[in-house]
Design a protein around this motif. Structure first.
Motif, mmCIF file in Angstrom:
data_model
loop_
_atom_site.group_PDB
_atom_site.id
_atom_site.type_symbol
_atom_site.label_atom_id
_atom_site.label_comp_id
_atom_site.label_asym_id
_atom_site.label_seq_id
_atom_site.Cartn_x
_atom_site.Cartn_y
_atom_site.Cartn_z
ATOM 1 N N GLY A 36 0.960 -1.171 0.051
ATOM 2 C CA GLY A 36 0.063 0.174 -0.014
ATOM 3 C C GLY A 36 0.796 1.166 0.223
ATOM 4 O O GLY A 36 1.889 1.248 0.548
ATOM 5 N N SER A 38 0.250 5.475 0.137
ATOM 6 C CA SER A 38 -0.379 6.878 0.563
ATOM 7 C C SER A 38 0.207 8.108 -0.214
ATOM 8 O O SER A 38 1.386 8.452 0.198
ATOM 9 N N TYR A 81 4.796 3.809 12.725
ATOM 10 C CA TYR A 81 3.977 3.060 11.964
ATOM 11 C C TYR A 81 5.151 2.057 11.168
ATOM 12 O O TYR A 81 6.071 2.401 11.259
ATOM 13 N N SER A 108 3.782 1.037 2.786
ATOM 14 C CA SER A 108 3.874 -0.006 3.806
ATOM 15 C C SER A 108 3.373 -1.547 3.195
ATOM 16 O O SER A 108 2.966 -1.403 2.225
ATOM 17 N N HIS A 110 1.005 -2.883 4.411
ATOM 18 C CA HIS A 110 -0.620 -2.808 4.240
ATOM 19 C C HIS A 110 -0.986 -1.515 4.257
ATOM 20 O O HIS A 110 -0.176 -0.467 4.433
ATOM 21 N N ARG A 111 -2.259 -1.284 3.614
ATOM 22 C CA ARG A 111 -2.628 0.280 3.213
ATOM 23 C C ARG A 111 -2.942 0.995 4.523
ATOM 24 O O ARG A 111 -2.656 2.265 4.584
ATOM 25 N N LYS A 112 -3.428 0.504 5.653
ATOM 26 C CA LYS A 112 -3.812 1.329 6.923
ATOM 27 C C LYS A 112 -2.632 2.063 7.351
ATOM 28 O O LYS A 112 -2.795 3.364 7.460
ATOM 29 N N PRO A 113 -1.522 1.336 7.667
ATOM 30 C CA PRO A 113 -0.340 2.359 8.079
ATOM 31 C C PRO A 113 0.097 3.334 7.165
ATOM 32 O O PRO A 113 0.364 4.628 7.510
ATOM 33 N N ILE A 115 -1.744 4.977 4.973
ATOM 34 C CA ILE A 115 -2.603 6.178 4.813
ATOM 35 C C ILE A 115 -2.508 6.843 6.396
ATOM 36 O O ILE A 115 -2.489 8.132 6.176
ATOM 37 N N GLU A 116 -2.760 6.167 7.372
ATOM 38 C CA GLU A 116 -2.513 6.925 8.744
ATOM 39 C C GLU A 116 -1.156 7.772 8.530
ATOM 40 O O GLU A 116 -1.209 8.916 9.208
ATOM 41 N N SER A 119 -1.341 10.944 6.618
ATOM 42 C CA SER A 119 -2.249 12.168 7.153
ATOM 43 C C SER A 119 -1.553 12.759 8.259
ATOM 44 O O SER A 119 -1.733 13.812 8.236
#
Length: 148
Positions: A36, A38, A81, A108, A110-113, A115-116, A119
């Motif tokens: 992922g 971002s 992260y 990363s 995976h996408r969530k880390p 993206i967070e 941001s």
């Protein structure tokens, strides 16, 4: 993890070009552990203020302090992260309306880390780095931009 690396220069003179952004993204295609990415791109708006249109923003910074603070933020984000990589680039000098002035790119497994982290990076850059923008109007008058 990229902890304990030297201070990186985040500044680019003038606008951040689409080619620069494309090259940065393309360099990650060989890292197959990344799942992922971002991306945040800040673009200069042609705001109307007091009946005048903004044609550009002239960015300046207390560069040494900004780079030290960015290094601290970078270390804290890598600690918080599980990122594969992080790129931050900010313009100095004149950037015309419609052009990119901030490019933040996180990756990363995976996408969530990703993206967070992206941001949080953007919010901390805006709040903590000594970078200022002077809005230049089409009639060549100006005023200092309020950071929002």
């Amino acid at each position: 993890m990229e902890s304990k690396k030297k201070v990186k220069n985040i500044f680019i003179q003038g606008a951040i070009s689409p080619g620069f952004i494309t090259d940065c993204i393309a360099k990650h295609s060989s890292n197959t552990a990344i799942g992922g990415h971002s991306i945040f791109m800040g673009q200069v708006r042609q705001d109307e203020i007091g009946g005048k249109l903004v044609s550009a923003i002239a960015y300046s910074a207390f560069e040494e302090l900004a780079l030290e603070k960015m290094h601290e933020i970078r270390e804290a984000i890598f600690e918080k992260y599980p990122l594969s990589c992080m790129h931050v680039h900010h313009s100095l000098g004149d950037v015309s309306a419609g052009e990119i002035c901030l490019f933040v790119f996180t990756s990363s497994a995976h996408r969530k880390p990703a993206i967070e982290a992206c941001s949080e990076l953007v919010e901390r850059i805006k709040a903590e780095l000594p970078i200022w923008g002077k809005e230049i109007f089409q009639d060549n008058t100006h005023h200092w931009k309020e950071n929002k």
